[in-house]
Design a protein around this motif. Structure first.
Motif, PDB file in Angstrom:
ATOM      1  N   GLY A  59       0.773  -1.209   0.120  1.00  0.00           N
ATOM      2  CA  GLY A  59       0.091  -0.141   0.054  1.00  0.00           C
ATOM      3  C   GLY A  59       0.882   1.259   0.238  1.00  0.00           C
ATOM      4  O   GLY A  59       2.122   1.319  -0.050  1.00  0.00           O
ATOM      5  N   THR A  61       1.489   3.327   2.420  1.00  0.00           N
ATOM      6  CA  THR A  61       2.440   3.484   3.604  1.00  0.00           C
ATOM      7  C   THR A  61       3.566   2.808   3.344  1.00  0.00           C
ATOM      8  O   THR A  61       4.750   3.382   3.611  1.00  0.00           O
ATOM      9  CB  THR A  61       1.378   2.834   4.762  1.00  0.00           C
ATOM     10  OG1 THR A  61       0.189   3.556   5.164  1.00  0.00           O
ATOM     11  CG2 THR A  61       2.386   2.878   6.026  1.00  0.00           C
ATOM     12  N   HIS A  88       0.636  12.979   4.567  1.00  0.00           N
ATOM     13  CA  HIS A  88       0.019  11.691   5.415  1.00  0.00           C
ATOM     14  C   HIS A  88       0.877  11.479   6.690  1.00  0.00           C
ATOM     15  O   HIS A  88       2.207  11.629   6.843  1.00  0.00           O
ATOM     16  CB  HIS A  88       0.167  10.690   4.302  1.00  0.00           C
ATOM     17  CG  HIS A  88      -0.702   9.323   4.895  1.00  0.00           C
ATOM     18  ND1 HIS A  88      -0.207   8.477   5.379  1.00  0.00           N
ATOM     19  CD2 HIS A  88      -2.234   9.288   4.948  1.00  0.00           C
ATOM     20  CE1 HIS A  88      -1.175   7.375   5.807  1.00  0.00           C
ATOM     21  NE2 HIS A  88      -2.278   8.174   5.460  1.00  0.00           N
ATOM     22  N   SER A  90       1.833   8.877   7.870  1.00  0.00           N
ATOM     23  CA  SER A  90       3.024   7.907   7.326  1.00  0.00           C
ATOM     24  C   SER A  90       4.435   8.408   7.126  1.00  0.00           C
ATOM     25  O   SER A  90       5.266   8.233   7.515  1.00  0.00           O
ATOM     26  CB  SER A  90       2.621   6.899   6.187  1.00  0.00           C
ATOM     27  OG  SER A  90       2.197   7.515   5.170  1.00  0.00           O
ATOM     28  N   ALA A 166      -1.368   8.660  -3.523  1.00  0.00           N
ATOM     29  CA  ALA A 166      -2.387   7.800  -2.967  1.00  0.00           C
ATOM     30  C   ALA A 166      -3.751   8.423  -3.335  1.00  0.00           C
ATOM     31  O   ALA A 166      -4.878   7.743  -3.785  1.00  0.00           O
ATOM     32  CB  ALA A 166      -2.361   7.346  -1.490  1.00  0.00           C
ATOM     33  N   SER A 187      -1.942   3.435  -4.098  1.00  0.00           N
ATOM     34  CA  SER A 187      -2.673   2.689  -3.394  1.00  0.00           C
ATOM     35  C   SER A 187      -3.951   2.105  -3.941  1.00  0.00           C
ATOM     36  O   SER A 187      -4.627   2.764  -4.712  1.00  0.00           O
ATOM     37  CB  SER A 187      -3.022   3.215  -1.898  1.00  0.00           C
ATOM     38  OG  SER A 187      -3.535   2.572  -1.110  1.00  0.00           O
ATOM     39  N   LYS A 190      -8.088   3.320  -2.436  1.00  0.00           N
ATOM     40  CA  LYS A 190      -8.543   4.540  -2.761  1.00  0.00           C
ATOM     41  C   LYS A 190      -9.272   4.769  -4.031  1.00  0.00           C
ATOM     42  O   LYS A 190      -9.901   5.647  -4.560  1.00  0.00           O
ATOM     43  CB  LYS A 190      -7.481   5.854  -2.790  1.00  0.00           C
ATOM     44  CG  LYS A 190      -6.649   5.646  -1.314  1.00  0.00           C
ATOM     45  CD  LYS A 190      -7.401   6.210  -0.117  1.00  0.00           C
ATOM     46  CE  LYS A 190      -6.765   5.870   1.107  1.00  0.00           C
ATOM     47  NZ  LYS A 190      -5.586   6.583   1.266  1.00  0.00           N
TER      48      LYS A 190
HETATM   49  C1  LIG Z   1      -4.552   6.487   2.296  1.00  0.00           C
HETATM   50  C2  LIG Z   1      -3.354   7.160   2.200  1.00  0.00           C
HETATM   51  C3  LIG Z   1      -2.095   6.416   2.406  1.00  0.00           C
HETATM   52  C4  LIG Z   1      -1.976   5.111   2.809  1.00  0.00           C
HETATM   53  O1  LIG Z   1      -2.273   4.233   1.793  1.00  0.00           O
HETATM   54  P1  LIG Z   1      -2.457   2.825   2.542  1.00  0.00           P
HETATM   55  O2  LIG Z   1      -2.407   2.116   1.114  1.00  0.00           O
HETATM   56  O3  LIG Z   1      -3.629   2.740   3.191  1.00  0.00           O
HETATM   57  O4  LIG Z   1      -1.188   2.396   3.238  1.00  0.00           O
HETATM   58  C5  LIG Z   1      -0.986   7.246   2.231  1.00  0.00           C
HETATM   59  N1  LIG Z   1      -0.836   8.642   1.732  1.00  0.00           N
HETATM   60  C6  LIG Z   1      -2.017   9.296   1.499  1.00  0.00           C
HETATM   61  C7  LIG Z   1      -2.204  10.599   0.962  1.00  0.00           C
HETATM   62  C8  LIG Z   1      -3.101   8.586   1.552  1.00  0.00           C
HETATM   63  O5  LIG Z   1      -4.567   9.004   1.446  1.00  0.00           O
END
Ligand SMILES: *Cc1c(COP(=O)(O)O)cnc(C)c1O
Length: 378
Positions: A59, A61, A88, A90, A166, A187, A190
């Motif tokens: 994903g 992250t 984000h 992360s 993402a 990802s 989304k």
């Molecule tokens: C949802 C999202 C993430 C995390 O993505 P995952 O696939 O859930 O790990 C990272 N950055 C942004 C901008 C997001 O919207």
């Protein structure tokens, strides 16, 4: 919700075609490998890069971790990396981790509308700056950062540009042949695809020998991301990507119409509401709204009947106020009266009307009645 067409395709690779894409001794392995190749092509066609520039991860992250930590040497060099306070969670966490491992980190403030200040950004670059990580569209407030300008500045200073896309994937058309981006996180969930699958785009020209794996194992994905490929998830991601870009125009007009309807309805029932983030440079379907003059209690707890959220879905378990809204200078009290409304392609006009009525009923009940003294004339 997952697109039913995506689920249908995935089912095949969880049942009849359950081969390991790395097994080349039998037909199940070949078929799985072929399915992975097709998915890789569908994803690369959608964003115009080469299939061998797509590396599957779990994903965005994980892609963010691989992009940033894979491009710097923790402990051993005096690298400097730059990002925004509104990234984000992360990315913020990766920066915190890098910072306690001897990496110089800068998290830049944004303007009140959530946009990057390009002058401040360029001035923050030093001769040690190795990487810049800036998201294309913000997950909490929906604003779109000026990636072409950011990229120009990065090229000028020979800095790696990583873009977390993402939120932008499937909502913005972009062309990686023309955008000078080195690394990009994607990802699937989304874009109405499965959870637990994403990708990192690695520009094969600019990133050659400049990124290394951060996990260890077999040689999958050119050694950059070892581990058995989740074929069903990859097939689902490929399908979701193809569908979302085939239908992007219809989705955009529907979601824009629904977003406008939501704003209009809220405006009719609570004209003092505030839309956070730049009012125009934003993706449709992402609304972050504050209601001033409410009683001091978390608004979100009163709105259990619909799926609105406070700050971000990823951090709702933490009671702290959203770091994104704080970075916009919104005080904690108003953050408490703020909700995030996500509108997607499966929503209808009736969904929006019902949700708006429900929200308005709740906020108008929580509104502090101002004592207006009637002054008698004469
Ligand atoms: C949802 C999202 C993430 C995390 O993505 P995952 O696939 O859930 O790990 C990272 N950055 C942004 C901008 C997001 O919207």
């Amino acid at each position: 919700m997952i697109d039913p067409r995506v689920l249908e395709k995935m089912n095949i690779y969880m049942t009849r075609e359950y081969g390991n894409a790395a097994s080349n001794e039998h037909a199940f392995g070949w078929n799985a490998n072929e399915a992975v190749n097709i998915a890789r092509e569908k994803i690369s066609n959608s964003i115009n890069c080469s299939p061998n520039e797509i590396y599957f991860t779990s994903g965005a992250t994980e892609s963010n971790n691989l992009a940033i930590l894979g491009s710097i040497n923790l402990q051993s060099d005096n690298s400097h990396i730059i990002s925004l306070k509104t990234e984000h969670k992360s990315v913020i966490d990766i920066f915190n981790y890098a910072s306690i491992n001897n990496i110089n980190t800068t998290l830049l403030n944004v303007k009140q509308d959530g946009m990057i200040d390009l002058d401040i950004f360029e001035k923050s670059i030093t001769s040690n700056t190795k990487l810049v990580s800036i998201m294309m569209a913000n997950n909490e407030i929906g604003v779109i950062q000026p990636i072409p300008e950011i990229s120009r500045i990065c090229k000028k200073h020979n800095v790696i540009l990583h873009v977390d896309a993402a939120q932008a994937l499937g909502k913005i058309k972009f062309d990686l042949i023309n955008l000078d981006i080195d690394l990009m996180s994607l990802s699937a969930h989304k874009i109405y695809g499965p959870k637990g699958i994403g990708a990192l785009y690695v520009n094969r020209k600019t990133m050659k020998n400049r990124i290394k794996s951060i996990t260890y194992g077999g040689g999958h994905e050119n050694g950059l991301r070892p581990g058995t490929l989740p074929v069903h998830n990859i097939v689902g991601f490929g399908e979701a990507c193809e569908i979302i870009y085939n239908e992007i125009n219809d989705n955009t007009s529907l979601i824009t119409e629904l977003t406008d309807l939501m704003l209009q309805s809220l405006n009719n029932g609570y004209p003092g509401f505030i839309l956070n983030g730049h009012s125009k440079i934003r993706i449709p379907g992402n609304l972050n709204i504050s209601f001033p003059d409410l009683k001091e209690e978390p608004l979100i707890q009163r709105l259990r009947k619909i799926a609105v959220s406070s700050g971000s879905a990823c951090t709702t378990s933490s009671p702290e106020p959203s770091h994104v809204l704080s970075a916009l200078g919104i005080n904690n009290r108003l953050i408490n009266s703020t909700i995030r409304i996500g509108i997607g392609k499966f929503n209808t006009i009736n969904d929006i009307k019902d949700a708006a009525n429900y929200i308005l009923k709740v906020v108008n009940k929580l509104k502090i009645k101002k004592n207006i003294k009637m002054v008698k004339k004469d």
